[in-house]
Design an enzyme around this catalytic site. Structure first.
Site, PDB file in Angstrom:
ATOM      1  N   HIS A 112      -9.522  -6.302   8.293  1.00  0.00           N
ATOM      2  CA  HIS A 112     -10.030  -5.944   6.970  1.00  0.00           C
ATOM      3  C   HIS A 112     -11.296  -5.087   7.021  1.00  0.00           C
ATOM      4  O   HIS A 112     -11.713  -4.572   5.991  1.00  0.00           O
ATOM      5  CB  HIS A 112     -10.340  -7.203   6.160  1.00  0.00           C
ATOM      6  CG  HIS A 112      -9.166  -8.078   5.918  1.00  0.00           C
ATOM      7  ND1 HIS A 112      -8.747  -9.015   6.827  1.00  0.00           N
ATOM      8  CD2 HIS A 112      -8.303  -8.150   4.874  1.00  0.00           C
ATOM      9  CE1 HIS A 112      -7.673  -9.639   6.361  1.00  0.00           C
ATOM     10  NE2 HIS A 112      -7.378  -9.135   5.171  1.00  0.00           N
TER      11      HIS A 112
ATOM     12  N   GLU B  58       0.829  -1.218   0.000  1.00  0.00           N
ATOM     13  CA  GLU B  58       0.000   0.000   0.000  1.00  0.00           C
ATOM     14  C   GLU B  58       0.853   1.254   0.000  1.00  0.00           C
ATOM     15  O   GLU B  58       0.471   2.276  -0.592  1.00  0.00           O
ATOM     16  CB  GLU B  58      -0.950  -0.019   1.190  1.00  0.00           C
ATOM     17  CG  GLU B  58      -2.127  -0.965   1.035  1.00  0.00           C
ATOM     18  CD  GLU B  58      -1.764  -2.433   1.136  1.00  0.00           C
ATOM     19  OE1 GLU B  58      -2.510  -3.271   0.611  1.00  0.00           O
ATOM     20  OE2 GLU B  58      -0.709  -2.727   1.763  1.00  0.00           O
TER      21      GLU B  58
END
Length: 322
Positions: free
Chosen positions: A126, A57
């Site tokens: 998540h 990321e």
């Protein structure tokens, strides 16, 4: 909503050759499902403009910052909201500040699409909602749509905006149907939408919780309580005019969001009302939020975590009775 986002991406890529996409697996695998946002875009636009990235990321966000700095218009995807923490250095310390550091002379148009929300059993790593983190960072615009039409119009506006935009999509909404205009349209960033007119209490919410609010409003109406629903759509900049106008009309406020309570964006909404419309309140405001725990993976516990119609109805009745 998944199809509406796909339409927005496709139309903006056709309109502007500088728009490109990047993210983990966005051109392959599960993303080939026709109901998901990047379906078929790799096939239609090629690998130069739809880039599958390594699982990093930080690298994805760094790519976006660098591309925006040289005049491109990146739209990058962070697969899950908690992974925003891994990308936050580039987004918070670079993307959000570069235009300010240029004295407004340079534009840094980039969109960070973030998948968010609980409800699919993926657990706390998540499913955590972090919109308040992004909203706290000056220089970022933060959008959380609740309908397919809003998602398309707001994403197109975000891609054309000269500032960095965090665009948060609740994954549980990807398969929820809704009408979308056939003609091209834009929805201005920073403009809330009153999803339901009412006179007794103002309910302020966004994203998936709009659906919860609309169902609760039907039940409350059968019991003689008329709830107005304000969908912020954009958290930053916040549409204070619509928010305050509704509260001054009804005299009561409930704020609903899925994120945890402490430090949640409901606190900011509440502060604005207390500072600018306190004399209009007939009762103390209420927050209906997720509890201050990580999102459970167990389906029954996850259902407990997500605010329900029952939770909202209870809060509304409590303040309407005062």
């Amino acid at each position: 909503m998944g199809q509406a986002i796909n339409q927005a991406l496709r139309e903006e890529m056709q309109r502007d050759a500088n728009v490109f996409l990047a993210g983990e697996g966005i051109g392959v695998g599960i993303h080939s499902n026709p109901m998901l946002p990047t379906a078929d875009l790799l096939k239609d636009f090629g690998a130069k403009r739809v880039k599958d990235t390594p699982v990093s990321e930080a690298a994805i966000a760094g790519l976006a910052v660098g591309a925006a700095a040289v005049g491109l218009k990146p739209v990058v995807e962070i697969m899950f909201n908690p992974f925003f923490t891994l990308a936050s250095d580039m987004i918070v310390n670079h993307a959000a500040k570069l235009r300010y550091l240029s004295g407004g002379k340079s534009a840094f148009p980039l969109v960070v699409r973030i998948k968010s929300g609980a409800g699919f059993g993926a657990g706390c790593q998540h499913s955590h909602n972090l919109e308040a983190w992004a909203a706290h960072c000056p220089g970022l615009k933060v959008i959380m749509p609740s309908t397919p039409a809003d998602a398309k119009g707001l994403l197109k506006s975000a891609i054309r905006d000269p500032n960095p935009v965090v665009f948060i999509e609740d994954m549980m909404l990807y398969f929820v149907p809704g009408p979308v205009p056939e003609e091209e349209y834009l929805i201005p960033i920073g403009q809330a939408d009153v999803k339901r007119q009412g006179t007794d209490v103002t309910l302020v919410t966004w994203s998936k919780m709009v659906g919860v609010a609309l169902k609760a409003a039907e039940q409350l109406a059968r019991e003689g309580i008329d709830m107005e629903i304000v969908d912020l759509r954009t958290l930053v900049p916040m549409d204070k005019k619509t928010l305050l106008g509704s509260v001054r009309k009804t005299g009561r406020l409930v704020v609903l969001h899925e994120a945890t309570r402490t430090g949640g964006f409901a606190g900011e909404v509440s502060a604005v009302v207390m500072e600018e419309a306190f004399d209009s309140l007939k009762a103390p405001l209420r927050r209906v939020t997720g509890p201050d725990i990580p999102v459970p993976a167990s389906p029954p516990l996850e259902r407990f975590y997500i605010p329900s119609e029952k939770d909202l109805i209870s809060a509304v009745k409590e303040i309407v009775a005062k």
